[in-house]
Design a protein around this motif. Structure first.
Motif, short mmCIF file in Angstrom:
data_model
loop_
_atom_site.label_atom_id
_atom_site.label_comp_id
_atom_site.label_asym_id
_atom_site.label_seq_id
_atom_site.Cartn_x
_atom_site.Cartn_y
_atom_site.Cartn_z
N GLU A 248 27.38 55.75 56.55
CA GLU A 248 26.10 55.04 56.47
C GLU A 248 25.87 54.50 55.05
OE1 GLU A 248 23.08 57.74 57.73
OE2 GLU A 248 23.98 58.05 59.69
N PHE A 249 26.23 55.30 54.05
CA PHE A 249 26.05 54.87 52.66
C PHE A 249 26.98 53.70 52.35
CE2 PHE A 249 26.76 55.80 47.94
CZ PHE A 249 25.59 55.17 47.56
N THR A 250 28.20 53.75 52.86
CA THR A 250 29.16 52.66 52.67
C THR A 250 28.61 51.37 53.27
OG1 THR A 250 31.02 54.22 52.77
CG2 THR A 250 31.53 51.89 53.10
N LYS A 251 28.07 51.45 54.49
CA LYS A 251 27.50 50.28 55.16
C LYS A 251 26.29 49.75 54.38
CE LYS A 251 26.85 47.48 58.76
NZ LYS A 251 25.55 46.86 58.48
N TYR A 252 25.48 50.66 53.86
CA TYR A 252 24.30 50.29 53.08
C TYR A 252 24.71 49.48 51.84
CZ TYR A 252 20.32 50.96 49.89
OH TYR A 252 19.29 50.77 49.00
N LEU A 253 25.76 49.93 51.14
CA LEU A 253 26.23 49.24 49.94
C LEU A 253 26.90 47.91 50.29
CD1 LEU A 253 27.67 52.13 47.72
CD2 LEU A 253 25.44 51.00 47.56
N GLU A 254 27.64 47.90 51.39
CA GLU A 254 28.28 46.64 51.82
C GLU A 254 27.22 45.56 52.12
OE1 GLU A 254 32.39 48.43 53.85
OE2 GLU A 254 30.61 48.01 55.10
N ASP A 255 26.12 45.98 52.74
CA ASP A 255 25.03 45.04 53.03
C ASP A 255 24.38 44.56 51.72
OD1 ASP A 255 25.51 45.30 55.70
OD2 ASP A 255 23.89 46.74 56.06
N TYR A 256 24.24 45.49 50.77
CA TYR A 256 23.65 45.13 49.48
C TYR A 256 24.53 44.11 48.76
CZ TYR A 256 21.79 45.61 44.73
OH TYR A 256 21.24 45.36 43.50
N ILE A 257 25.86 44.35 48.76
CA ILE A 257 26.80 43.43 48.10
C ILE A 257 26.80 42.06 48.80
CG2 ILE A 257 29.26 43.02 47.64
CD1 ILE A 257 29.53 46.08 47.24
N LYS A 258 26.70 42.08 50.12
CA LYS A 258 26.67 40.82 50.87
C LYS A 258 25.48 39.96 50.46
CE LYS A 258 27.22 39.21 55.62
NZ LYS A 258 27.30 39.62 57.05
N GLU A 259 24.37 40.63 50.19
CA GLU A 259 23.14 39.91 49.82
C GLU A 259 23.11 39.55 48.34
OE1 GLU A 259 18.27 40.65 49.78
OE2 GLU A 259 19.58 41.96 50.97
N ASN A 260 23.65 40.44 47.48
CA ASN A 260 23.51 40.26 46.03
C ASN A 260 24.82 39.90 45.33
OD1 ASN A 260 20.58 41.35 45.42
ND2 ASN A 260 21.49 42.76 46.91
N LYS A 261 25.90 39.74 46.07
CA LYS A 261 27.22 39.36 45.56
C LYS A 261 27.97 40.50 44.87
CE LYS A 261 26.27 35.22 46.94
NZ LYS A 261 26.75 34.84 48.30
N SER A 262 27.23 41.38 44.20
CA SER A 262 27.89 42.50 43.50
C SER A 262 26.85 43.58 43.18
CB SER A 262 28.56 42.02 42.21
OG SER A 262 27.58 41.56 41.29
N ILE A 263 27.37 44.72 42.72
CA ILE A 263 26.51 45.79 42.22
C ILE A 263 26.71 45.88 40.71
CG2 ILE A 263 26.02 48.28 42.26
CD1 ILE A 263 27.12 48.35 45.10
#
Length: 386
Positions: free
Chosen positions: A358-373
């Motif tokens: 779930e955490f991996t999916k959460y970060l993948e969605d964040y990167i998709k929206e923001n390009k990077s962390i």
């Protein structure tokens, strides 16, 4: 003697002895044709070792490995177990000290705030969690991997080495050496005349360091050391080094007192630590993902950090200066971020199974929206003079 008498004399239940026999931990010296288990005096020694090792916190699997692999003589085995019990005693005393402080606070204020409770939880859990964390260098490597995405390409161990001044022929002690990266990364800059003792409280980590440093052209001395009880005479060293390890010591004040004791007059203590600002964005992401699970912080590192370290050091050293290294991790892949947080002491028990997915999916969605962390890094090196 038969199993019943052996159990009665030793104070261990028959059920326990049958289990130890079943898993091959303590087999009776003899089994009769009719199936009776026969124990002799030597079996008391084996049982004593098992009960002592169990008391200090080892699992039955770890005890089995220790007993079958040690090959130690009787005197050495007793000395090792005695040392382990002494370490457990120190940890218990540190826990009692925290409870005493909490009790005094409760008497004064009529309540315990969250910080008091956090201190109790951390100190009581520290022994087991730190032991598990540093059985090998796996977790260190996972965390190093995330730092490889830092846009500040100054190598951490090279930077630390360059902050230190080693007088000619200096006697040097490194506490908590980990896999020995400080010396392997700077192998071409080590003065042959330096007398370097590399130490760690973890026997397995010390073995890893020894293996990693075998190709470095220097005659290192290796020593298993607890920073709260350094086994050297007063003023034995000109330099003591502690890279990102002091906050793991249950009694930091005791460790600082010991470091001061073994340093020569005018000797230097070089100690690195994190800033509370380091990893702030990652901690915020984790808190948004899973509020109130205790993952929104830098764990034990808050016990000795950039913001609080100076005042702690000034109690024991005449002069304290600090150098700061800042950077920024920019990563567009969720995997190294998840691995980093899941490898920490607090994350290793929470970010597992479905929660990790779930955490991996959460970060993948964040990167998709923001390009990077983007994650701030901020560390420091304190230079404390005796």
């Amino acid at each position: 003697m038969k199993i019943g008498e052996f159990a009665k004399r030793s104070g261990v239940t028959v059920k326990t002895l049958l289990h130890y026999d079943k898993i091959g931990l303590l087999e009776p010296s003899e089994k009769t044709d009719s199936g009776y288990r026969i124990y002799c005096e030597d079996d008391f020694l084996k049982l004593q070792q098992i009960t002592t090792l169990k008391f200090i916190g080892l699992s039955l699997n770890e005890i089995s490995h220790t007993l079958h692999e040690s090959g130690e003589n009787l005197e050495s085995m007793i000395a090792i177990q005695k040392k382990a019990l002494e370490e457990k005693k120190k940890h218990i005393e540190a826990v009692i000290d925290v409870f005493n402080k909490a009790q005094n606070t409760a008497k004064k204020n009529r309540f315990l705030d969250a910080n008091n409770l956090i201190d109790i939880i951390k100190i009581t859990n520290m022994e087991k969690s730190v032991k598990e964390q540093y059985k090998s260098d796996k977790n260190l490597n996972l965390r190093s991997n995330l730092h490889s995405y830092n846009i500040n390409k100054v190598d951490w161990d090279t930077w630390c080495f360059n902050q230190m001044n080693f007088p000619k022929g200096a006697r040097i002690l490194e506490l908590g050496c980990g896999p020995g990266k400080l010396w392997s990364k700077n192998k071409n800059s080590i003065d042959k005349g330096l007398n370097i003792t590399v130490s760690d409280f973890s026997k397995s980590m010390l073995k890893i360091a020894k293996d990693k440093l075998k190709d470095v052209d220097h005659n290192f001395e290796y020593k298993e050391i607890n920073a709260e009880d350094i086994p050297y005479e007063d003023e034995s060293f000109d330099v003591v080094i502690a890279q990102h390890m002091l906050y793991f010591v249950p009694n930091i004040e005791k460790a600082l007192s010991e470091i001061n004791r073994v340093l020569s007059h005018g000797g230097m203590f070089y100690v690195s630590a994190n800033s509370c600002e380091s990893m702030a964005e990652l901690n915020e992401l984790v808190e948004n993902f899973a509020p109130n699970l205790g993952l929104d912080n830098n764990g034990f590192s808050t016990r000795f950090d950039l913001e609080h370290g100076r005042s702690m050091l000034e109690k024991y050293f005449s002069e304290v200066n600090v150098e700061i290294l800042q950077g920024k991790i920019i990563v567009d892949d969720a995997k190294p971020v998840v691995s980093y947080k899941a490898s920490t002491i607090q994350g290793s028990s929470i970010l597992v199974g479905e929660k990790k997915k779930e955490f991996t999916k959460y970060l993948e969605d964040y990167i998709k929206e923001n390009k990077s962390i983007s994650i701030t890094t901020k560390t420091c090196m304190f230079k404390a003079k005796k």
